[in-house]
Motif scaffolding. Structure first.
Motif, PDB file in Angstrom:
ATOM      1  N   THR A  58     -10.170  67.617 117.698  1.00  0.00           N
ATOM      2  CA  THR A  58     -11.145  68.321 116.848  1.00  0.00           C
ATOM      3  C   THR A  58     -11.845  69.500 117.538  1.00  0.00           C
ATOM      4  O   THR A  58     -12.287  70.425 116.866  1.00  0.00           O
ATOM      5  CB  THR A  58     -12.261  67.367 116.358  1.00  0.00           C
ATOM      6  OG1 THR A  58     -13.103  67.024 117.470  1.00  0.00           O
ATOM      7  CG2 THR A  58     -11.693  66.104 115.730  1.00  0.00           C
ATOM      8  N   CYS A 132     -18.357  71.261 101.502  1.00  0.00           N
ATOM      9  CA  CYS A 132     -18.367  72.188 102.640  1.00  0.00           C
ATOM     10  C   CYS A 132     -18.224  73.647 102.208  1.00  0.00           C
ATOM     11  O   CYS A 132     -18.493  74.556 102.992  1.00  0.00           O
ATOM     12  CB  CYS A 132     -17.262  71.832 103.624  1.00  0.00           C
ATOM     13  SG  CYS A 132     -17.313  70.127 104.148  1.00  0.00           S
ATOM     14  N   PHE A 177     -18.849  64.311 112.002  1.00  0.00           N
ATOM     15  CA  PHE A 177     -19.942  64.947 111.270  1.00  0.00           C
ATOM     16  C   PHE A 177     -21.270  65.022 112.038  1.00  0.00           C
ATOM     17  O   PHE A 177     -21.511  64.235 112.962  1.00  0.00           O
ATOM     18  CB  PHE A 177     -20.158  64.228 109.943  1.00  0.00           C
ATOM     19  CG  PHE A 177     -18.942  64.309 109.043  1.00  0.00           C
ATOM     20  CD1 PHE A 177     -18.632  65.497 108.400  1.00  0.00           C
ATOM     21  CD2 PHE A 177     -18.110  63.217 108.872  1.00  0.00           C
ATOM     22  CE1 PHE A 177     -17.506  65.592 107.577  1.00  0.00           C
ATOM     23  CE2 PHE A 177     -16.987  63.294 108.044  1.00  0.00           C
ATOM     24  CZ  PHE A 177     -16.682  64.488 107.397  1.00  0.00           C
ATOM     25  N   HIS A 263     -15.701  77.724 108.241  1.00  0.00           N
ATOM     26  CA  HIS A 263     -16.247  76.364 108.211  1.00  0.00           C
ATOM     27  C   HIS A 263     -15.813  75.652 109.489  1.00  0.00           C
ATOM     28  O   HIS A 263     -14.648  75.701 109.880  1.00  0.00           O
ATOM     29  CB  HIS A 263     -15.719  75.642 106.969  1.00  0.00           C
ATOM     30  CG  HIS A 263     -16.065  74.191 106.923  1.00  0.00           C
ATOM     31  ND1 HIS A 263     -17.327  73.714 107.226  1.00  0.00           N
ATOM     32  CD2 HIS A 263     -15.316  73.093 106.604  1.00  0.00           C
ATOM     33  CE1 HIS A 263     -17.334  72.405 107.098  1.00  0.00           C
ATOM     34  NE2 HIS A 263     -16.127  71.997 106.726  1.00  0.00           N
ATOM     35  N   GLN A 264     -16.781  75.001 110.140  1.00  0.00           N
ATOM     36  CA  GLN A 264     -16.534  74.411 111.465  1.00  0.00           C
ATOM     37  C   GLN A 264     -16.164  72.940 111.318  1.00  0.00           C
ATOM     38  O   GLN A 264     -17.003  72.060 111.462  1.00  0.00           O
ATOM     39  CB  GLN A 264     -17.783  74.554 112.335  1.00  0.00           C
ATOM     40  CG  GLN A 264     -18.375  75.948 112.376  1.00  0.00           C
ATOM     41  CD  GLN A 264     -17.653  76.885 113.319  1.00  0.00           C
ATOM     42  OE1 GLN A 264     -17.316  76.507 114.424  1.00  0.00           O
ATOM     43  NE2 GLN A 264     -17.403  78.112 112.890  1.00  0.00           N
ATOM     44  N   ALA A 265     -14.895  72.670 110.999  1.00  0.00           N
ATOM     45  CA  ALA A 265     -14.458  71.283 110.830  1.00  0.00           C
ATOM     46  C   ALA A 265     -13.579  70.840 111.984  1.00  0.00           C
ATOM     47  O   ALA A 265     -13.733  69.718 112.486  1.00  0.00           O
ATOM     48  CB  ALA A 265     -13.709  71.115 109.513  1.00  0.00           C
ATOM     49  N   ASN A 266     -12.668  71.721 112.396  1.00  0.00           N
ATOM     50  CA  ASN A 266     -11.691  71.326 113.416  1.00  0.00           C
ATOM     51  C   ASN A 266     -11.147  72.597 114.058  1.00  0.00           C
ATOM     52  O   ASN A 266     -10.699  73.501 113.348  1.00  0.00           O
ATOM     53  CB  ASN A 266     -10.562  70.530 112.731  1.00  0.00           C
ATOM     54  CG  ASN A 266      -9.579  69.965 113.721  1.00  0.00           C
ATOM     55  OD1 ASN A 266      -9.147  70.631 114.650  1.00  0.00           O
ATOM     56  ND2 ASN A 266      -9.210  68.704 113.513  1.00  0.00           N
ATOM     57  N   LEU A 288     -18.476  74.640 116.726  1.00  0.00           N
ATOM     58  CA  LEU A 288     -18.312  73.222 116.348  1.00  0.00           C
ATOM     59  C   LEU A 288     -18.386  72.280 117.537  1.00  0.00           C
ATOM     60  O   LEU A 288     -18.656  71.090 117.362  1.00  0.00           O
ATOM     61  CB  LEU A 288     -17.024  73.009 115.543  1.00  0.00           C
ATOM     62  CG  LEU A 288     -15.647  73.293 116.139  1.00  0.00           C
ATOM     63  CD1 LEU A 288     -15.209  72.212 117.089  1.00  0.00           C
ATOM     64  CD2 LEU A 288     -14.629  73.429 115.021  1.00  0.00           C
ATOM     65  N   ASN A 293     -19.061  68.880 112.348  1.00  0.00           N
ATOM     66  CA  ASN A 293     -18.950  69.363 110.979  1.00  0.00           C
ATOM     67  C   ASN A 293     -20.239  69.040 110.216  1.00  0.00           C
ATOM     68  O   ASN A 293     -20.504  67.875 109.909  1.00  0.00           O
ATOM     69  CB  ASN A 293     -17.739  68.689 110.320  1.00  0.00           C
ATOM     70  CG  ASN A 293     -17.501  69.148 108.895  1.00  0.00           C
ATOM     71  OD1 ASN A 293     -18.373  69.774 108.287  1.00  0.00           O
ATOM     72  ND2 ASN A 293     -16.339  68.833 108.368  1.00  0.00           N
ATOM     73  N   SER A 295     -20.841  70.262 107.246  1.00  0.00           N
ATOM     74  CA  SER A 295     -20.513  70.521 105.835  1.00  0.00           C
ATOM     75  C   SER A 295     -21.069  71.881 105.377  1.00  0.00           C
ATOM     76  O   SER A 295     -20.772  72.894 105.997  1.00  0.00           O
ATOM     77  CB  SER A 295     -20.990  69.348 104.986  1.00  0.00           C
ATOM     78  OG  SER A 295     -20.563  69.483 103.662  1.00  0.00           O
ATOM     79  N   THR A 298     -22.426  74.479 108.038  1.00  0.00           N
ATOM     80  CA  THR A 298     -21.736  75.072 109.207  1.00  0.00           C
ATOM     81  C   THR A 298     -21.762  76.591 109.157  1.00  0.00           C
ATOM     82  O   THR A 298     -22.021  77.240 110.183  1.00  0.00           O
ATOM     83  CB  THR A 298     -20.254  74.608 109.342  1.00  0.00           C
ATOM     84  OG1 THR A 298     -19.488  75.094 108.241  1.00  0.00           O
ATOM     85  CG2 THR A 298     -20.116  73.120 109.490  1.00  0.00           C
TER      86      THR A 298
END
Ligand code: UT7
Length: 337
Positions: A58, A132, A177, A263-266, A288, A293, A295, A298
């Motif tokens: 991640t 998100c 998260f 968007h900072q998810a992965n 990140l 994350n 949502s 971010t």
């Protein structure tokens, strides 16, 4: 065509309206994250995982979690105060407050109404739920009121307390998260600047892949479920695609972009989007590793940090890209003023 350019407004009741559209842009930014840091090492004590696995898969190193006394409204209020100060405005200058969140404390009243009261603003307020993608949806929504000249200053907040809805026994989700809030003031800007293109989309057939069901008859029922692999595939495909559509809507391509704020998810998803846009990672804002994350929060947190660290200059073309539950996706192209 999703381009917002000043032009004679089309008809109203069969007549040509005399008003022209106004360019809307971001004129102030702020953010707030809780002080409490939850590290990967601490998560190793909760579920069968490792710091190495989380970093490799991640890019996340730690995330922030609300402490007793903090909640979604308090994070949003702090982010809002900072954005208002940055814009040189007071709460009384606001015409509308929109909070993008999928983790409200209550089904009602809205978080936006709580923030309105806390700030002492005298304006309308409502929540918007697009997971998100919510901040970009809210930004585009706000820009329409500015464009038509019906409102002057709108506060758009993306805020989440994901930690309240995380299943802390599920290693598939609990490592991802975090909590936080970011806020933007949206106002009129000079022609040629501000939001110049966007793309919004949804595919509800993928709703089961990432959801949090509320069952009022049960206690402690609302917990996040995610089919990580399927959401990953969707994200890799859609993140680049929505950004390309937004750029094409204003005649631009990835090569014209100065900064991508995704968007900072992965980190792996972000890298694949950058590749699709033919952008080097130096032009991509990533935080990140610090927050995980958050949502809907971010993108505004990242934008606020990008401004603070002078990663955004006047005249830059900035692209915001979000994706998430719904499934939803959303992009905006901004010419920074
Ligand atoms: O903003 C919302 C949008 N959401 C996202 O963007 C999330 C998209 N998905 C992802 O980012 C990734 O799918 C995850 C990070 C959630 C998972 O990474 P992955 O590379 O897709 O792993 P996986 O789900 O394919 O799992 C690989 C293995 C599995 O073990 P087996 O079946 O190969 O034996 C999992 O059980 O890793 C295992 N695993 C873990 N191991 C250690 C899953 N979670 C963990 C964990 N620690 N936390």
């Amino acid at each position: 065509m999703n381009v917002l350019v000043p032009r004679a407004a089309v008809e109203s009741n069969g007549q040509i309206a005399s008003k022209t559209l106004v360019q809307a842009g971001i004129t102030g930014l702020g953010h707030r994250v809780p002080d409490r840091i939850l590290t990967n090492a601490e998560l190793e004590t909760l579920v069968e995982t490792s710091d190495e696995w989380i970093r490799d898969r991640t890019g996340i190193e730690e995330r922030r979690i609300v402490a007793p006394g903090e909640n979604l409204a308090s994070l949003c209020e702090a982010a809002a105060r900072s954005a208002l100060e940055n814009a040189g405005l007071s709460a009384l200058d606001l015409d509308l407050i929109i909070v993008a969140t999928c983790t409200p404390e209550n089904l009602f009243p809205s978080t936006a109404a709580q923030v309105q009261n806390a700030l002492g603003a005298r304006c309308g307020a409502f929540d918007l739920e697009a997971a998100c993608s919510g901040f970009v949806y809210a930004l585009i929504c706000a820009s329409q009121f500015i464009a038509t000249g019906t409102m002057k200053n709108i506060l758009v907040i993306g805020g989440e307390v994901m930690s309240r809805y995380v299943d802390w026994t599920d290693r598939n989700t609990c490592i991802l998260f975090g909590d936080g809030a970011g806020a933007a003031v949206v106002s009129a800007v000079e022609d040629g600047f501000g939001i110049i293109g966007f793309d919004l989309g949804a595919d509800g057939s993928g709703g089961e892949l990432l959801h949090c069901a509320v069952r009022p008859t049960e206690t402690n029922n609302a917990q996040i479920f995610q089919n990580g692999r399927e959401v990953y595939k969707f994200a890799v495909e859609q993140m680049g695609a929505t950004a390309v559509r937004a750029l094409e809507s204003c005649g631009l391509s990835g090569e014209d972009v100065d900064l991508l704020v995704p968007h900072q998810a992965n980190i792996r998803i972000i890298k694949s989007a950058a590749k699709r846009l033919k952008m080097p990672m130096e032009k991509v804002f990533v935080n990140l590793q610090k927050y995980g994350n958050t949502s809907a929060a971010t993108i505004p947190i990242a934008l606020s940090e990008a401004r603070q660290s002078n990663r955004i200059q006047s005249g830059d073309t900035v692209v915001l890209v979000g994706f998430g539950a719904g499934l939803t996706w959303a992009s905006a192209v901004l010419k920074w003023s």
